[in-house]
Motif scaffolding. Structure first.
Motif, PDB file in Angstrom:
ATOM      1  N   VAL A   6       5.259  -7.683   2.930  1.00 17.85           N
ATOM      2  CA  VAL A   6       5.627  -8.517   1.513  1.00 17.85           C
ATOM      3  C   VAL A   6       5.911  -7.156   0.425  1.00 17.85           C
ATOM      4  CG1 VAL A   6       4.310  -8.773  -0.253  1.00 17.85           C
ATOM      5  CG2 VAL A   6       4.048  -9.490   2.510  1.00 17.85           C
ATOM      6  N   LEU A  38      -1.837  -8.356  -1.617  1.00 16.53           N
ATOM      7  CA  LEU A  38      -0.480  -9.144  -1.969  1.00 16.53           C
ATOM      8  C   LEU A  38       0.059  -9.308  -2.481  1.00 16.53           C
ATOM      9  CD1 LEU A  38      -0.738 -10.590   2.421  1.00 16.53           C
ATOM     10  CD2 LEU A  38       0.007  -9.193   1.556  1.00 16.53           C
ATOM     11  N   GLY A  39      -0.271 -10.364  -3.594  1.00 12.94           N
ATOM     12  CA  GLY A  39       0.414 -11.214  -4.358  1.00 12.94           C
ATOM     13  C   GLY A  39       0.136  -9.440  -5.181  1.00 12.94           C
ATOM     14  N   ILE A  40      -0.222  -9.251  -6.033  1.00 15.68           N
ATOM     15  CA  ILE A  40      -0.709  -7.754  -6.913  1.00 15.68           C
ATOM     16  C   ILE A  40       0.905  -6.525  -6.724  1.00 15.68           C
ATOM     17  CG2 ILE A  40      -1.507  -5.478  -7.896  1.00 15.68           C
ATOM     18  CD1 ILE A  40      -4.282  -7.419  -8.113  1.00 15.68           C
ATOM     19  N   PHE A  54       2.887  -6.691  -4.211  1.00 17.01           N
ATOM     20  CA  PHE A  54       4.768  -7.720  -4.296  1.00 17.01           C
ATOM     21  C   PHE A  54       5.314  -7.723  -5.803  1.00 17.01           C
ATOM     22  CE2 PHE A  54       7.398 -11.631  -5.219  1.00 17.01           C
ATOM     23  CZ  PHE A  54       8.069 -11.064  -3.943  1.00 17.01           C
ATOM     24  N   LEU A  55       4.005  -7.724  -6.683  1.00 16.91           N
ATOM     25  CA  LEU A  55       4.668  -8.784  -8.571  1.00 16.91           C
ATOM     26  C   LEU A  55       5.111  -6.649  -8.892  1.00 16.91           C
ATOM     27  CD1 LEU A  55       5.400 -10.186 -10.398  1.00 16.91           C
ATOM     28  CD2 LEU A  55       2.851  -9.780 -10.982  1.00 16.91           C
ATOM     29  N   GLY A  96       9.708  -7.969  -2.392  1.00 18.33           N
ATOM     30  CA  GLY A  96       8.945  -7.617  -3.900  1.00 18.33           C
ATOM     31  C   GLY A  96      10.738  -6.084  -3.914  1.00 18.33           C
ATOM     32  N   ILE A 139      -5.340 -11.440   0.181  1.00 17.15           N
ATOM     33  CA  ILE A 139      -4.661 -12.058  -0.679  1.00 17.15           C
ATOM     34  C   ILE A 139      -4.269 -11.609  -2.209  1.00 17.15           C
ATOM     35  CG2 ILE A 139      -3.661 -14.545  -1.493  1.00 17.15           C
ATOM     36  CD1 ILE A 139      -5.279 -15.279   0.844  1.00 17.15           C
ATOM     37  N   ILE A 140      -5.063 -11.895  -3.096  1.00 19.62           N
ATOM     38  CA  ILE A 140      -4.977 -11.076  -4.005  1.00 19.62           C
ATOM     39  C   ILE A 140      -4.188  -9.454  -3.968  1.00 19.62           C
ATOM     40  CG2 ILE A 140      -6.084 -10.755  -6.156  1.00 19.62           C
ATOM     41  CD1 ILE A 140      -7.974 -12.242  -5.784  1.00 19.62           C
TER      42      ILE A 140
END
Length: 306
Positions: free
Chosen positions: A62, A256-258, A260-261, A66, A253-254
């Motif tokens: 992931v 992964l998002g962080i 990636f960003l 990004g 999940i959080i």
């Protein structure tokens, strides 16, 4: 709560390192292995429910996506122009020929007259060697080389190789545009990319060295490396995600998002700065850094500190 905050902090660090190193000639995979050992972001870390292998593999995929998104954003105009039908799809005359002859003429006509067709054919061709070698042997490579000491050895070997190749080939390089790469040059660059299957060698460094040898300037070699990363990483990422069949917790999940960003934002700035640097400076500064880091990691590894 404390454990979750530590976990999120680690994902931020991982995202920063991924964004910083993915497109520099210093090996993002090598840095991730080293960082994972230092901050215990690896399989078996406590709590094991957060650091299971399936999640860690997915996390790496992931955050790489990004970094790839940063290339898509920065080179959006170039990518779109190559995908326009007028630049991509060869025209064919109606005549009686065998199927093989028609296919041959299609590719020949497209390669000679359609810059978008030529560009993506070169990218696909350059991907083939790494796919042929990496796909069947990936598990064995990970089992043997995905540890700090092999990474350190690769950093040192790659540093020496980079200095030698730059001093011997860089000044002779004349091709300034990725559009001018030939099939033969694409194949050779793709073969050099296989060196990056050894974590620590660096896909960027390996492809730029290959580009020097076949006559590309450093900037053209770096940009070809960027574009080459798009199908390679998307393909590898897609395969990893398909294989992954784990159920994620909300904190994962959080994370992964962080990750990636953070990787995306950092890579945006790094790539622009890297190209600006290459237009003015030699690459040996990265070789010095690799050599220093490799020696430090070897010392720490033999001292059993990482």
């Amino acid at each position: 709560m404390y454990i979750n905050l530590i976990f999120i902090f680690k994902t931020v660090l991982e995202g920063i390192i991924e964004g910083l190193t993915e497109f520099l000639p210093v090996s993002s995979t090598g840095h991730m292995i080293i960082l994972g050992s230092i901050i215990n972001f690896k399989e078996g870390a406590i709590p094991t429910s957060l650091y299971n292998k399936g999640y860690l593999d997915m996390f790496e995929v992931v955050i790489q996506l990004g970094a790839i998104l940063a290339i898509v954003v920065l080179y959006w105009d170039k990518i779109i122009s190559t995908l326009k039908p007028s630049n991509l799809w060869p025209s064919m005359k109606q005549h009686q020929k065998s199927g093989i002859a028609i296919v041959g003429e299609f590719f020949s006509n497209g390669y000679k007259t359609k810059p978008g067709f030529k560009f993506w054919i070169n990218i696909v061709i350059a991907c083939i060697p790494a796919v042929l070698i990496g796909f069947p042997f990936q598990h064995k490579i990970e089992k043997i080389l995905f540890y700090p000491k092999p990474v350190a050895a690769a950093l040192i070997v790659g540093a020496v190789w980079m200095v030698y190749a730059e001093s011997k080939f860089r000044k002779k390089a004349k091709i300034k545009r990725v559009d001018d790469v030939t099939i033969k040059q694409a194949i050779i660059i793709g073969c050099f990319q296989c060196l990056a299957l050894w974590p620590g060698m660096s896909r960027s460094a390996s492809t730029i060295i290959g580009a020097w040898i076949v006559g590309l300037t450093t900037v053209a070699g770096a940009e070809f490396s960027f574009f080459l990363a798009i199908p390679m990483m998307i393909g590898a990422s897609g395969l990893s995600l398909i294989k992954s069949k784990i159920v994620l917790s909300s904190i994962q999940i959080i994370g992964l998002g962080i990750g990636f960003l953070v990787a995306f934002i950092v890579a945006l700035y790094v790539v622009e700065g890297f190209i600006g640097f290459l237009k003015k400076k030699p690459m040996r500064v990265f070789a010095v850094y690799r050599l220093f880091l490799g020696i430090v990691v070897l010392v720490l590894g033999f001292a059993k500190l990482i």
